[in-house]
Design an enzyme around this catalytic site. Structure first.
Site, PDB file in Angstrom:
ATOM      1  N   LYS A  35       0.848  -1.199   0.000  1.00  0.00           N
ATOM      2  CA  LYS A  35       0.000   0.000   0.000  1.00  0.00           C
ATOM      3  C   LYS A  35       0.885   1.251   0.000  1.00  0.00           C
ATOM      4  O   LYS A  35       2.091   1.168   0.230  1.00  0.00           O
ATOM      5  CB  LYS A  35      -0.908  -0.016   1.237  1.00  0.00           C
ATOM      6  N   ARG A 130     -10.565  -0.281  15.239  1.00  0.00           N
ATOM      7  CA  ARG A 130     -10.730   0.592  14.070  1.00  0.00           C
ATOM      8  C   ARG A 130     -11.799  -0.062  13.198  1.00  0.00           C
ATOM      9  O   ARG A 130     -12.971   0.196  13.379  1.00  0.00           O
ATOM     10  CB  ARG A 130      -9.401   0.755  13.318  1.00  0.00           C
ATOM     11  N   TYR A 252      16.079  29.187   9.908  1.00  0.00           N
ATOM     12  CA  TYR A 252      14.878  29.844  10.422  1.00  0.00           C
ATOM     13  C   TYR A 252      14.750  29.652  11.930  1.00  0.00           C
ATOM     14  O   TYR A 252      14.986  28.572  12.456  1.00  0.00           O
ATOM     15  CB  TYR A 252      13.635  29.251   9.755  1.00  0.00           C
ATOM     16  N   MET A 300      12.485  23.995   3.561  1.00  0.00           N
ATOM     17  CA  MET A 300      11.758  23.300   2.499  1.00  0.00           C
ATOM     18  C   MET A 300      12.702  22.514   1.581  1.00  0.00           C
ATOM     19  O   MET A 300      12.408  21.379   1.204  1.00  0.00           O
ATOM     20  CB  MET A 300      10.927  24.294   1.668  1.00  0.00           C
TER      21      MET A 300
END
Ligand code: PLP
Length: 356
Positions: A35, A130, A252, A300
């Protein structure tokens, strides 16, 4: 030269890891769980490498169709079942097996036009809470499926919540055995952790995922100790260097502040490549044979690493973000997550290469 970040997928490692799964679950057949684009490794590439698997398990209907269209003829299983009538009808035509976990799916099966038939895995909720039917309802649901002309083979299934940790599987095995008592159908229970640790869960079909990619399902046991080899190695290069004075900050938010003179390398890899933005200072990075760590906030497109102790490192020096010699499990642990999340998040912009 293109941007230097690449993910190498080691097909031989995938084959090796399937062998490890088979060595543990000798008498069971294997659904290779592929998956989420084979946990980020590429659906068809991995299926091709693992074509000796007895079956493939996916979540996405279009992935099941792509496997059939690529010519794979083994069992293909939809782990969340079909979501609408179109998937059910096309799934039956393509002989895709489906999990059945709620009454609505059984009702829909009632409307499948003959002579179409689907093999189903009846999912029992043994404690994960679930998906799945309550253990007390299993007998009724099994009978309803047996009565449904659209249903072919029925396999009983459940999924473990704690096969990787101290709580183990016994508590769920009890609930499952209660549900399955008196039902003569094949069974599929084990994920990677249970495949590796609990032979009593193997039965007819095991469903290993993460171990096939060379990552350990256990927090306290390394993949290497389990005999697994990393299938994905995320590599990039230093594309710039910077000298820091005491008191200088990096990136940052000034998340890192140098306490002494330092040299840092700027690596072409950021969160838009799939590297976790929440990785703290010191998240492991391999440079040649030497381990170092990240400094400052991951941005990023870039992250920074400490190369103070590596005078020979500079622009063009290769680094391994995870994979060979820098287990993805260690990177994930440092970043407060699991390997699954890192592997699945590999971004589409990262070039994928296969070693020759
Ligand atoms: C993803 C999944 C697996 C594989 O789990 P791993 O921990 O990756 O081995 C097995 N069964 C089901 C139902 C799953 O959703």
């Amino acid at each position: 030269m293109p941007r230097p970040i690449t993910a190498t997928i080691d097909l031989a490692a995938l084959v090796h890891n399937l062998g490890v799964a088979r060595a543990h679950a000798r008498h069971a057949k294997v659904f290779a769980v592929i998956k989420a684009n084979a946990y980020g490794h590429g659906l068809l590439r991995v299926a091709q490498a693992l074509r000796a698997a007895d079956g493939f398990a996916v979540v996405e209907f279009d992935a099941a169709v792509r496997l059939r269209e690529a010519g794979f003829s083994q069992r293909i299983l939809l782990l969340e079942g079909f979501f609408d009538e179109r998937e059910m009808v096309e799934g039956a035509a393509r002989k895709i097996a489906t999990v059945v976990h709620r009454p609505g799916q059984i009702a829909m099966l009632g409307g499948l036009p003959p002579p179409s038939r689907l093999d189903v895995l009846l999912k029992i909720n043994s404690g994960m809470n679930r998906l799945g039917f309550a253990p007390g309802d299993a007998g009724k649901v099994y009978a309803a499926l047996q009565d449904c002309p659209a249903v072919g083979k029925i396999t009983l299934m459940t999924h473990f919540a704690d096969a990787d940790d101290a709580r183990g599987v016994d508590w769920q095995m009890q609930a499952f055995e209660h549900a399955a008592a008196g039902i003569a159908a094949p069974r599929s229970l084990a994920n990677s952790a249970a495949t590796l640790r609990y032979p009593q869960t193997h039965f007819d079909w095991v469903r290993p995922g993460i171990m096939l990619y060379g990552s350990s399902p256990f927090a306290e046991v390394s993949a290497a100790a389990l005999g697994l080899r990393p299938a994905m190695t995320l590599r990039s290069e230093i594309i710039g260097c910077c000298d820091l004075k005491p008191g200088d900050t990096v990136g940052y938010g000034g998340m890192f502040c140098a306490e002494r003179p330092m040299r840092i390398g700027i690596v072409a890899c950021g969160y838009a490549d799939g590297y976790p933005r929440h990785a703290p200072n010191g998240t492991p990075v391999r440079v040649g044979d030497v381990m170092t760590g990240t400094v400052g906030r991951v941005s990023m497109d870039k992250l920074c690493i400490d190369i103070t102790a590596m005078p020979e490192a500079g622009v063009g020096t290769p680094v391994v973000l995870w994979g060979e010699g820098n287990p993805v499990d260690d990177v994930a642990q440092a970043a407060g997550t699991v390997s699954y999340e890192l592997l699945c998040a590999l971004a589409a912009r990262v070039r994928v290469v296969e070693p020759d």
